[in-house]
Scaffold this active site. Sequence first.
Site, PDB file in Angstrom:
ATOM      1  N   SER A   1      38.795  47.457  31.672  1.00  0.00           N
ATOM      2  CA  SER A   1      38.725  46.493  32.778  1.00  0.00           C
ATOM      3  C   SER A   1      38.585  47.197  34.114  1.00  0.00           C
ATOM      4  O   SER A   1      37.974  46.672  35.040  1.00  0.00           O
ATOM      5  CB  SER A   1      39.987  45.629  32.819  1.00  0.00           C
ATOM      6  OG  SER A   1      39.925  44.576  31.908  1.00  0.00           O
TER       7      SER A   1
ATOM      8  N   ASP B   1      36.996  36.289  36.150  1.00  0.00           N
ATOM      9  CA  ASP B   1      38.280  36.908  35.822  1.00  0.00           C
ATOM     10  C   ASP B   1      39.420  35.909  36.048  1.00  0.00           C
ATOM     11  O   ASP B   1      39.228  34.709  35.862  1.00  0.00           O
ATOM     12  CB  ASP B   1      38.451  38.160  36.698  1.00  0.00           C
ATOM     13  CG  ASP B   1      39.231  39.264  36.009  1.00  0.00           C
ATOM     14  OD1 ASP B   1      40.409  39.034  35.688  1.00  0.00           O
ATOM     15  OD2 ASP B   1      38.677  40.360  35.820  1.00  0.00           O
TER      16      ASP B   1
ATOM     17  N   HIS C   1      44.939  40.640  37.686  1.00  0.00           N
ATOM     18  CA  HIS C   1      43.830  41.364  37.066  1.00  0.00           C
ATOM     19  C   HIS C   1      42.530  41.184  37.843  1.00  0.00           C
ATOM     20  O   HIS C   1      41.809  42.150  38.115  1.00  0.00           O
ATOM     21  CB  HIS C   1      43.676  40.877  35.624  1.00  0.00           C
ATOM     22  CG  HIS C   1      42.706  41.630  34.795  1.00  0.00           C
ATOM     23  ND1 HIS C   1      41.380  41.272  34.697  1.00  0.00           N
ATOM     24  CD2 HIS C   1      42.859  42.715  33.996  1.00  0.00           C
ATOM     25  CE1 HIS C   1      40.760  42.098  33.870  1.00  0.00           C
ATOM     26  NE2 HIS C   1      41.633  42.982  33.429  1.00  0.00           N
TER      27      HIS C   1
END
Length: 397
Positions: free
Chosen positions: A343, A157, A188
Amino acid sequence: MGFLKVLATSLATLAVVDAGTLLTASNTDAVIPSSYIVVMNDDVSTAEFNTHREWATNVHARLSRRKNGETGPGKHFEINGLKGYTASFDESTAKDIANDPAVKYIEPDMIVNATANVVQSNVPSWGLARISSKRTGTTSYTYDSTAGEGVVFYGVDTGIDISHSDFGGRAKWGTNVVDNDNTDGNGHGTHTASTAAGSKYGVAKKATLVAVKVLGADGSGTNSGVISGMDWAVKDAKSRGANGKYVMNMSLGGEFSKAVNDAAANVVKSGIFLSVAAGNEAENASNSSPASAAEVCTIAASTSTDGSASFTNFGSVVDLYAPGQSITAAYPGGGSKTLSGTSMAAPHVAGVAAYLMALEGVSAGNACARIVQLATSSISRAPSGTTSKLLYNGINV
Protein backbone atom coordinates in the site's frame (compact mmCIF):
# COMPACT_ATOMS: atom_id res chain seq x y z
CA MET A 1 -29.33 -8.33 -28.70
CA GLY A 2 -32.54 -9.94 -27.56
CA PHE A 3 -33.99 -9.70 -24.08
CA LEU A 4 -36.76 -11.61 -22.38
CA LYS A 5 -39.41 -8.92 -22.48
CA VAL A 6 -42.48 -11.03 -21.77
CA LEU A 7 -42.32 -12.67 -18.37
CA ALA A 8 -44.69 -15.43 -19.43
CA THR A 9 -42.03 -16.72 -21.82
CA SER A 10 -40.16 -19.67 -20.34
CA LEU A 11 -36.70 -18.91 -18.95
CA ALA A 12 -35.63 -22.22 -20.40
CA THR A 13 -35.76 -20.77 -23.91
CA LEU A 14 -32.80 -18.58 -23.07
CA ALA A 15 -30.58 -21.55 -22.30
CA VAL A 16 -30.30 -22.46 -25.97
CA VAL A 17 -28.79 -19.07 -26.81
CA ASP A 18 -25.22 -18.02 -26.00
CA ALA A 19 -25.48 -16.67 -22.48
CA GLY A 20 -23.38 -15.50 -19.60
CA THR A 21 -21.45 -17.50 -17.04
CA LEU A 22 -22.02 -17.58 -13.30
CA LEU A 23 -18.47 -17.49 -11.98
CA THR A 24 -17.40 -18.95 -8.65
CA ALA A 25 -14.88 -17.62 -6.14
CA SER A 26 -11.71 -19.54 -5.28
CA ASN A 27 -11.99 -18.39 -1.66
CA THR A 28 -15.56 -18.71 -0.44
CA ASP A 29 -14.67 -17.01 2.85
CA ALA A 30 -14.43 -13.71 0.97
CA VAL A 31 -17.84 -14.04 -0.69
CA ILE A 32 -20.68 -11.78 0.45
CA PRO A 33 -23.81 -13.97 0.58
CA SER A 34 -26.49 -13.26 -2.05
CA SER A 35 -24.45 -10.37 -3.52
CA TYR A 36 -23.40 -10.34 -7.16
CA ILE A 37 -21.81 -8.20 -9.86
CA VAL A 38 -23.46 -8.56 -13.27
CA VAL A 39 -21.36 -7.58 -16.31
CA MET A 40 -22.94 -7.12 -19.74
CA ASN A 41 -21.60 -8.04 -23.16
CA ASP A 42 -19.53 -5.37 -24.86
CA ASP A 43 -22.05 -4.75 -27.65
CA VAL A 44 -25.03 -4.10 -25.36
CA SER A 45 -26.39 -0.60 -25.94
CA THR A 46 -27.47 1.74 -23.17
CA ALA A 47 -31.11 1.18 -24.09
CA GLU A 48 -30.68 -2.59 -24.01
CA PHE A 49 -28.85 -2.31 -20.70
CA ASN A 50 -31.75 -0.38 -19.19
CA THR A 51 -34.25 -2.91 -20.56
CA HIS A 52 -32.25 -5.78 -19.11
CA ARG A 53 -32.20 -4.24 -15.64
CA GLU A 54 -35.96 -3.71 -15.77
CA TRP A 55 -36.39 -7.33 -16.81
CA ALA A 56 -34.05 -8.55 -14.05
CA THR A 57 -36.02 -6.57 -11.48
CA ASN A 58 -39.24 -8.19 -12.67
CA VAL A 59 -37.70 -11.68 -12.70
CA HIS A 60 -36.47 -11.20 -9.16
CA ALA A 61 -39.91 -10.04 -8.00
CA ARG A 62 -41.82 -12.73 -9.90
CA LEU A 63 -39.76 -15.68 -8.73
CA SER A 64 -40.23 -14.71 -5.07
CA ARG A 65 -37.06 -16.45 -3.96
CA ARG A 66 -36.03 -13.76 -1.50
CA LYS A 67 -35.28 -16.07 1.41
CA ASN A 68 -32.70 -13.78 2.99
CA GLY A 69 -34.05 -10.35 2.13
CA GLU A 70 -32.51 -10.17 -1.35
CA THR A 71 -33.41 -6.87 -2.99
CA GLY A 72 -32.69 -7.44 -6.69
CA PRO A 73 -30.68 -5.15 -9.00
CA GLY A 74 -28.84 -2.26 -7.32
CA LYS A 75 -26.37 0.39 -8.47
CA HIS A 76 -25.22 0.29 -12.07
CA PHE A 77 -21.92 1.40 -13.61
CA GLU A 78 -20.51 2.22 -17.03
CA ILE A 79 -16.72 2.52 -17.09
CA ASN A 80 -15.48 3.48 -20.54
CA GLY A 81 -18.01 1.13 -22.14
CA LEU A 82 -17.98 -1.60 -19.49
CA LYS A 83 -21.60 -1.86 -18.34
CA GLY A 84 -22.82 -3.72 -15.30
CA TYR A 85 -24.62 -3.53 -12.00
CA THR A 86 -24.61 -4.88 -8.48
CA ALA A 87 -27.43 -7.13 -7.36
CA SER A 88 -28.82 -8.99 -4.39
CA PHE A 89 -30.14 -12.36 -5.65
CA ASP A 90 -30.36 -15.87 -4.36
CA GLU A 91 -28.22 -18.30 -6.36
CA SER A 92 -31.11 -19.70 -8.40
CA THR A 93 -32.17 -16.25 -9.56
CA ALA A 94 -28.55 -15.38 -10.38
CA LYS A 95 -28.39 -18.45 -12.61
CA ASP A 96 -31.58 -17.38 -14.38
CA ILE A 97 -30.23 -13.86 -14.95
CA ALA A 98 -26.99 -15.34 -16.31
CA ASN A 99 -29.04 -17.11 -18.97
CA ASP A 100 -29.87 -13.80 -20.65
CA PRO A 101 -27.67 -13.64 -23.79
CA ALA A 102 -26.95 -9.97 -23.01
CA VAL A 103 -25.02 -11.01 -19.89
CA LYS A 104 -21.29 -11.65 -20.24
CA TYR A 105 -20.82 -13.04 -16.73
CA ILE A 106 -21.98 -12.78 -13.14
CA GLU A 107 -19.62 -13.17 -10.22
CA PRO A 108 -20.12 -13.12 -6.45
CA ASP A 109 -19.35 -9.82 -4.75
CA MET A 110 -16.42 -10.19 -2.35
CA ILE A 111 -14.70 -8.40 0.50
CA VAL A 112 -11.69 -6.23 -0.38
CA ASN A 113 -9.19 -4.81 2.09
CA ALA A 114 -6.57 -2.11 2.42
CA THR A 115 -3.17 -3.74 2.04
CA ALA A 116 -1.06 -2.10 4.78
CA ASN A 117 0.06 -4.68 7.29
CA VAL A 118 2.70 -3.35 9.69
CA VAL A 119 2.82 -0.25 11.92
CA GLN A 120 6.17 1.00 13.22
CA SER A 121 6.93 4.11 15.26
CA ASN A 122 9.78 6.61 15.36
CA VAL A 123 11.30 5.50 12.06
CA PRO A 124 12.37 8.19 9.57
CA SER A 125 10.98 7.89 6.04
CA TRP A 126 13.49 7.10 3.33
CA GLY A 127 11.33 6.42 0.26
CA LEU A 128 11.47 9.89 -1.30
CA ALA A 129 15.26 10.01 -1.19
CA ARG A 130 15.53 6.53 -2.69
CA ILE A 131 13.37 7.22 -5.73
CA SER A 132 15.51 10.20 -6.79
CA SER A 133 18.83 8.40 -6.47
CA LYS A 134 20.47 5.42 -8.13
CA ARG A 135 22.00 4.25 -4.87
CA THR A 136 20.93 3.60 -1.31
CA GLY A 137 21.77 5.74 1.68
CA THR A 138 20.93 9.18 0.31
CA THR A 139 18.95 11.58 2.48
CA SER A 140 17.60 14.16 0.05
CA TYR A 141 14.75 14.08 -2.46
CA THR A 142 15.62 15.74 -5.77
CA TYR A 143 12.86 16.61 -8.22
CA ASP A 144 11.83 19.08 -10.90
CA SER A 145 9.80 22.03 -9.65
CA THR A 146 6.83 21.11 -11.86
CA ALA A 147 6.11 18.49 -9.16
CA GLY A 148 2.91 17.12 -10.69
CA GLU A 149 1.28 20.49 -11.23
CA GLY A 150 -1.91 20.25 -13.28
CA VAL A 151 -2.38 16.54 -12.58
CA VAL A 152 -5.37 15.12 -10.66
CA PHE A 153 -4.74 12.27 -8.22
CA TYR A 154 -7.66 9.99 -7.31
CA GLY A 155 -7.11 8.15 -4.03
CA VAL A 156 -9.44 5.14 -4.09
CA ASP A 157 -9.15 4.17 -0.46
CA THR A 158 -10.53 4.95 3.03
CA GLY A 159 -10.83 8.67 2.31
CA ILE A 160 -8.47 11.61 2.83
CA ASP A 161 -8.15 14.03 5.74
CA ILE A 162 -8.40 16.99 3.37
CA SER A 163 -7.74 19.49 6.17
CA HIS A 164 -4.29 18.04 6.90
CA SER A 165 -1.54 20.61 6.39
CA ASP A 166 0.41 18.20 4.16
CA PHE A 167 -2.14 18.77 1.40
CA GLY A 168 -2.00 22.56 1.50
CA GLY A 169 -5.61 23.00 0.44
CA ARG A 170 -5.10 20.88 -2.70
CA ALA A 171 -7.27 17.97 -1.51
CA LYS A 172 -11.05 17.69 -1.80
CA TRP A 173 -13.76 15.10 -1.42
CA GLY A 174 -14.98 13.39 -4.54
CA THR A 175 -17.37 10.59 -3.62
CA ASN A 176 -18.14 8.23 -0.75
CA VAL A 177 -19.74 4.87 -1.56
CA VAL A 178 -19.36 3.51 1.99
CA ASP A 179 -21.26 5.77 4.40
CA ASN A 180 -22.29 9.37 5.04
CA ASP A 181 -19.10 10.25 6.91
CA ASN A 182 -16.70 12.20 4.71
CA THR A 183 -13.72 11.56 6.95
CA ASP A 184 -10.88 9.08 6.91
CA GLY A 185 -11.70 7.01 9.97
CA ASN A 186 -8.91 4.55 9.22
CA GLY A 187 -5.91 6.65 8.17
CA HIS A 188 -4.81 4.41 5.31
CA GLY A 189 -6.17 6.69 2.58
CA THR A 190 -4.62 9.82 4.06
CA HIS A 191 -1.25 8.07 4.32
CA THR A 192 -1.27 6.82 0.73
CA ALA A 193 -2.45 10.19 -0.62
CA SER A 194 0.29 11.94 1.34
CA THR A 195 2.91 9.57 -0.08
CA ALA A 196 1.75 10.30 -3.62
CA ALA A 197 1.17 14.04 -3.41
CA GLY A 198 1.76 15.51 0.04
CA SER A 199 3.68 18.76 0.38
CA LYS A 200 6.11 17.32 2.94
CA TYR A 201 5.92 13.55 2.50
CA GLY A 202 4.85 13.25 -1.12
CA VAL A 203 6.29 12.78 -4.59
CA ALA A 204 4.06 15.04 -6.73
CA LYS A 205 3.83 18.01 -4.38
CA LYS A 206 1.66 20.21 -6.60
CA ALA A 207 -0.94 17.71 -7.81
CA THR A 208 -4.63 18.07 -6.96
CA LEU A 209 -6.00 15.28 -4.76
CA VAL A 210 -9.53 13.82 -4.86
CA ALA A 211 -10.81 11.43 -2.19
CA VAL A 212 -12.75 8.42 -3.48
CA LYS A 213 -13.89 6.55 -0.37
CA VAL A 214 -14.55 2.86 -1.02
CA LEU A 215 -13.26 1.35 2.25
CA GLY A 216 -14.64 1.90 5.73
CA ALA A 217 -12.98 2.73 9.03
CA ASP A 218 -12.05 -0.93 9.45
CA GLY A 219 -10.15 -0.85 6.15
CA SER A 220 -12.54 -3.18 4.34
CA GLY A 221 -15.08 -2.78 1.57
CA THR A 222 -16.58 -4.69 -1.33
CA ASN A 223 -15.63 -5.29 -4.93
CA SER A 224 -18.89 -3.65 -5.98
CA GLY A 225 -18.01 -0.57 -3.95
CA VAL A 226 -14.55 -0.41 -5.49
CA ILE A 227 -16.08 -0.62 -8.96
CA SER A 228 -18.51 2.18 -8.06
CA GLY A 229 -15.57 4.32 -6.99
CA MET A 230 -13.73 3.67 -10.25
CA ASP A 231 -16.89 4.46 -12.19
CA TRP A 232 -17.25 7.80 -10.41
CA ALA A 233 -13.62 8.76 -11.00
CA VAL A 234 -13.80 8.02 -14.72
CA LYS A 235 -16.90 10.19 -15.04
CA ASP A 236 -15.30 12.96 -12.97
CA ALA A 237 -12.17 12.91 -15.12
CA LYS A 238 -14.30 13.07 -18.25
CA SER A 239 -16.14 16.10 -16.88
CA ARG A 240 -12.81 17.87 -16.36
CA GLY A 241 -11.89 17.61 -20.03
CA ALA A 242 -10.26 15.22 -22.46
CA ASN A 243 -6.87 16.94 -22.23
CA GLY A 244 -6.51 16.45 -18.49
CA LYS A 245 -3.85 14.42 -16.76
CA TYR A 246 -5.12 11.86 -14.27
CA VAL A 247 -3.61 9.24 -11.98
CA MET A 248 -5.33 6.82 -9.63
CA ASN A 249 -3.94 4.82 -6.74
CA MET A 250 -5.57 1.66 -5.41
CA SER A 251 -3.71 0.36 -2.37
CA LEU A 252 -6.26 -2.37 -1.84
CA GLY A 253 -6.96 -5.87 -2.97
CA GLY A 254 -8.87 -9.08 -2.57
CA GLU A 255 -9.38 -12.45 -4.18
CA PHE A 256 -9.14 -12.68 -7.98
CA SER A 257 -12.12 -10.91 -9.54
CA LYS A 258 -12.75 -10.71 -13.27
CA ALA A 259 -15.19 -7.84 -12.72
CA VAL A 260 -12.66 -5.76 -10.76
CA ASN A 261 -9.93 -6.50 -13.31
CA ASP A 262 -12.18 -5.58 -16.22
CA ALA A 263 -13.19 -2.35 -14.49
CA ALA A 264 -9.54 -1.49 -13.78
CA ALA A 265 -8.62 -2.15 -17.40
CA ASN A 266 -11.33 0.23 -18.55
CA VAL A 267 -10.12 2.91 -16.12
CA VAL A 268 -6.74 2.80 -17.88
CA LYS A 269 -8.36 2.77 -21.32
CA SER A 270 -10.33 5.88 -20.34
CA GLY A 271 -7.08 7.83 -19.87
CA ILE A 272 -6.29 7.41 -16.16
CA PHE A 273 -2.98 5.94 -15.02
CA LEU A 274 -3.63 3.29 -12.37
CA SER A 275 -1.09 2.19 -9.77
CA VAL A 276 -2.07 -0.88 -7.74
CA ALA A 277 -0.56 -2.56 -4.68
CA ALA A 278 0.65 -6.09 -5.39
CA GLY A 279 -0.58 -7.32 -1.99
CA ASN A 280 0.99 -8.42 1.28
CA GLU A 281 0.42 -12.17 1.39
CA ALA A 282 3.93 -13.16 0.20
CA GLU A 283 2.31 -15.04 -2.69
CA ASN A 284 1.92 -14.68 -6.42
CA ALA A 285 0.07 -11.45 -7.21
CA SER A 286 -1.77 -13.18 -10.06
CA ASN A 287 -4.10 -14.56 -7.39
CA SER A 288 -5.48 -11.16 -6.38
CA SER A 289 -7.36 -8.26 -7.92
CA PRO A 290 -6.88 -5.62 -9.17
CA ALA A 291 -3.14 -6.48 -9.00
CA SER A 292 -3.53 -9.21 -11.63
CA ALA A 293 -5.10 -6.91 -14.25
CA ALA A 294 -2.69 -6.68 -17.18
CA GLU A 295 -3.42 -3.02 -17.89
CA VAL A 296 -2.57 -1.60 -14.46
CA CYS A 297 0.86 -0.83 -13.00
CA THR A 298 1.34 -3.42 -10.26
CA ILE A 299 3.78 -2.51 -7.51
CA ALA A 300 5.74 -4.69 -5.08
CA ALA A 301 7.40 -3.36 -1.92
CA SER A 302 11.14 -2.86 -1.42
CA THR A 303 13.19 -2.32 1.73
CA SER A 304 15.66 0.47 2.50
CA THR A 305 18.49 -1.88 1.52
CA ASP A 306 16.91 -2.65 -1.87
CA GLY A 307 15.62 -6.04 -0.85
CA SER A 308 12.24 -7.54 -1.66
CA ALA A 309 10.11 -6.98 1.44
CA SER A 310 9.29 -10.24 3.23
CA PHE A 311 5.55 -9.63 2.97
CA THR A 312 5.28 -8.45 -0.62
CA ASN A 313 3.46 -10.37 -3.31
CA PHE A 314 5.50 -11.20 -6.38
CA GLY A 315 5.41 -12.79 -9.83
CA SER A 316 5.28 -11.87 -13.48
CA VAL A 317 2.36 -9.45 -13.05
CA VAL A 318 4.56 -7.13 -10.95
CA ASP A 319 5.79 -4.19 -13.04
CA LEU A 320 8.32 -2.83 -10.56
CA TYR A 321 9.22 -2.30 -6.93
CA ALA A 322 8.92 0.89 -4.90
CA PRO A 323 9.73 1.76 -1.27
CA GLY A 324 7.20 0.02 0.96
CA GLN A 325 8.78 -0.70 4.33
CA SER A 326 8.75 1.86 7.17
CA ILE A 327 7.28 4.72 5.13
CA THR A 328 6.30 7.86 7.04
CA ALA A 329 3.46 10.03 5.73
CA ALA A 330 0.55 12.16 6.91
CA TYR A 331 -2.14 10.69 9.14
CA PRO A 332 -5.57 12.03 10.16
CA GLY A 333 -5.55 14.63 12.89
CA GLY A 334 -2.56 16.59 11.67
CA GLY A 335 0.20 14.13 12.50
CA SER A 336 2.11 11.39 10.72
CA LYS A 337 2.58 7.65 10.97
CA THR A 338 5.06 5.08 9.74
CA LEU A 339 3.52 2.12 7.91
CA SER A 340 4.73 -0.78 5.81
CA GLY A 341 3.09 -2.62 2.93
CA THR A 342 2.64 -2.64 -0.80
CA SER A 343 0.00 0.00 0.00
CA MET A 344 2.90 2.34 0.72
CA ALA A 345 4.81 1.31 -2.42
CA ALA A 346 2.01 1.90 -4.94
CA PRO A 347 1.46 5.63 -4.22
CA HIS A 348 5.16 6.33 -4.76
CA VAL A 349 4.57 5.12 -8.32
CA ALA A 350 1.33 7.07 -8.70
CA GLY A 351 3.26 10.15 -7.60
CA VAL A 352 6.03 9.55 -10.14
CA ALA A 353 3.40 9.06 -12.85
CA ALA A 354 1.90 12.46 -11.97
CA TYR A 355 5.40 13.94 -11.86
CA LEU A 356 6.26 12.64 -15.35
CA MET A 357 2.92 13.74 -16.79
CA ALA A 358 3.64 17.30 -15.68
CA LEU A 359 7.34 17.24 -16.59
CA GLU A 360 7.42 15.26 -19.83
CA GLY A 361 3.80 15.24 -20.93
CA VAL A 362 3.75 11.43 -20.88
CA SER A 363 0.25 10.02 -21.42
CA ALA A 364 -1.61 7.88 -18.91
CA GLY A 365 -1.44 4.93 -21.28
CA ASN A 366 2.34 5.16 -21.63
CA ALA A 367 3.20 6.17 -18.07
CA CYS A 368 3.81 2.68 -16.68
CA ALA A 369 6.14 1.78 -19.55
CA ARG A 370 8.03 5.05 -19.09
CA ILE A 371 8.36 4.44 -15.35
CA VAL A 372 9.69 0.93 -15.95
CA GLN A 373 12.11 2.35 -18.54
CA LEU A 374 13.53 4.79 -15.99
CA ALA A 375 13.67 2.23 -13.17
CA THR A 376 16.99 0.82 -11.99
CA SER A 377 17.73 -2.90 -11.74
CA SER A 378 18.45 -2.63 -8.03
CA ILE A 379 16.40 -5.25 -6.19
CA SER A 380 18.57 -8.01 -4.80
CA ARG A 381 17.23 -11.54 -4.55
CA ALA A 382 13.84 -10.81 -6.08
CA PRO A 383 11.62 -13.91 -6.08
CA SER A 384 11.87 -16.13 -9.14
CA GLY A 385 9.98 -14.73 -12.10
CA THR A 386 9.75 -11.25 -10.57
CA THR A 387 11.36 -8.11 -11.95
CA SER A 388 14.32 -6.48 -10.18
CA LYS A 389 13.30 -3.00 -11.32
CA LEU A 390 13.11 -0.28 -8.64
CA LEU A 391 11.29 3.03 -9.00
CA TYR A 392 13.42 6.03 -10.03
CA ASN A 393 12.14 9.47 -11.04
CA GLY A 394 14.85 10.00 -13.65
CA ILE A 395 16.06 13.31 -12.24
CA ASN A 396 19.65 12.80 -13.42
CA VAL A 397 18.89 10.99 -16.68
